[in-house]
Design an enzyme around this catalytic site. Sequence first.
Site, PDB file in Angstrom:
ATOM      1  N   HIS A 154       0.841  -1.200   0.000  1.00  0.00           N
ATOM      2  CA  HIS A 154       0.000   0.000   0.000  1.00  0.00           C
ATOM      3  C   HIS A 154       0.876   1.251   0.000  1.00  0.00           C
ATOM      4  O   HIS A 154       0.641   2.196  -0.754  1.00  0.00           O
ATOM      5  CB  HIS A 154      -0.875   0.060   1.264  1.00  0.00           C
ATOM      6  CG  HIS A 154      -1.938  -0.983   1.353  1.00  0.00           C
ATOM      7  ND1 HIS A 154      -2.044  -1.832   2.418  1.00  0.00           N
ATOM      8  CD2 HIS A 154      -2.960  -1.316   0.523  1.00  0.00           C
ATOM      9  CE1 HIS A 154      -3.094  -2.630   2.255  1.00  0.00           C
ATOM     10  NE2 HIS A 154      -3.663  -2.346   1.107  1.00  0.00           N
TER      11      HIS A 154
ATOM     12  N   SER B 252      -2.971  -7.760   2.939  1.00  0.00           N
ATOM     13  CA  SER B 252      -3.250  -7.585   4.371  1.00  0.00           C
ATOM     14  C   SER B 252      -3.672  -8.918   4.983  1.00  0.00           C
ATOM     15  O   SER B 252      -3.302  -9.244   6.108  1.00  0.00           O
ATOM     16  CB  SER B 252      -4.358  -6.549   4.576  1.00  0.00           C
ATOM     17  OG  SER B 252      -3.981  -5.314   4.051  1.00  0.00           O
TER      18      SER B 252
HETATM   19  P1  ADP Z   1      -9.831  -3.426  -0.303  1.00  0.00           P
HETATM   20  O1  ADP Z   1     -10.704  -3.812   0.842  1.00  0.00           O
HETATM   21  O2  ADP Z   1     -10.307  -2.262  -1.094  1.00  0.00           O
HETATM   22  O3  ADP Z   1      -9.367  -4.579  -1.154  1.00  0.00           O
HETATM   23  P2  ADP Z   1      -7.129  -3.173   0.567  1.00  0.00           P
HETATM   24  O4  ADP Z   1      -6.696  -2.383   1.744  1.00  0.00           O
HETATM   25  O5  ADP Z   1      -6.878  -4.631   0.587  1.00  0.00           O
HETATM   26  O6  ADP Z   1      -8.613  -2.813   0.443  1.00  0.00           O
HETATM   27  O7  ADP Z   1      -6.487  -2.604  -0.765  1.00  0.00           O
HETATM   28  C1  ADP Z   1      -6.557  -1.249  -1.113  1.00  0.00           C
HETATM   29  C2  ADP Z   1      -5.844  -1.016  -2.421  1.00  0.00           C
HETATM   30  O8  ADP Z   1      -4.475  -1.352  -2.284  1.00  0.00           O
HETATM   31  C3  ADP Z   1      -6.360  -1.854  -3.583  1.00  0.00           C
HETATM   32  O9  ADP Z   1      -6.246  -1.079  -4.755  1.00  0.00           O
HETATM   33  C4  ADP Z   1      -5.404  -2.998  -3.631  1.00  0.00           C
HETATM   34  O10 ADP Z   1      -5.332  -3.559  -4.932  1.00  0.00           O
HETATM   35  C5  ADP Z   1      -4.115  -2.293  -3.272  1.00  0.00           C
HETATM   36  N1  ADP Z   1      -3.115  -3.185  -2.708  1.00  0.00           N
HETATM   37  C6  ADP Z   1      -3.245  -4.045  -1.706  1.00  0.00           C
HETATM   38  N2  ADP Z   1      -2.090  -4.712  -1.469  1.00  0.00           N
HETATM   39  C7  ADP Z   1      -1.210  -4.226  -2.377  1.00  0.00           C
HETATM   40  C8  ADP Z   1       0.155  -4.520  -2.690  1.00  0.00           C
HETATM   41  N3  ADP Z   1       0.852  -5.441  -2.055  1.00  0.00           N
HETATM   42  N4  ADP Z   1       0.726  -3.828  -3.692  1.00  0.00           N
HETATM   43  C9  ADP Z   1       0.024  -2.911  -4.371  1.00  0.00           C
HETATM   44  N5  ADP Z   1      -1.251  -2.599  -4.152  1.00  0.00           N
HETATM   45  C10 ADP Z   1      -1.863  -3.250  -3.167  1.00  0.00           C
END
Ligand code: ADP
Length: 161
Positions: free
Chosen positions: A17, A128
């Site tokens: 993130h 996550s």
């Molecule tokens: P959601 O509940 O919207 O899936 P997340 O917190 O899991 O929330 O993800 C938020 C954003 O961050 C999404 O666009 C997801 O694709 C991106 N994301 C999550 N993990 C990663 C990562 N390791 N690298 C890049 N982007 C990520």
Amino acid sequence: MRTAICPGSFDPLTNGHLDVIQRATKLFDRVVVAVARNESKQPLFDLEERIHLTQRAVGHLRGVEVDAFDGLLVEFAERVNAQAIVRGLRAVSDFEFEFQLALMNRNLDERVETIFMMPKDTYTYLSSRMIKEIARLGGDVTPFVPANIKLALEAKFRTLP
Ligand code: ADP
């Protein structure tokens, strides 16, 4: 002033993130990290904890703010005067859902564009969900999350049954 929002559950924020948020700051003057309430996902950290942890983790980045949101993402984007939604794309497996979400958001509000950014390759496998599982099992999450998140995970799993 170009503003983007980076929405997500951030339960908790990972280095993946953070990488995407950092990349967004190169393109936008202001980046609002939008932490979704998302009670239906039964988050490990409640909204206040996720906001607080995310704030600490992005504190060193200029032009980055953290806010909570509930409801329609495009409405939140309009409220904070954002022109774009930035989402991270890790793998093809993310694409189908992200594509639907982007087109639906465009249907709801044509003024808000969705931009996808790829994280550093070493973060593409990070989620996550996996971080929580590793921490729950007592594994070392140091390479995957900021230091304050690591401490919060350890504390959380010490107090949970
Ligand atoms: P959601 O509940 O919207 O899936 P997340 O917190 O899991 O929330 O993800 C938020 C954003 O961050 C999404 O666009 C997801 O694709 C991106 N994301 C999550 N993990 C990663 C990562 N390791 N690298 C890049 N982007 C990520």
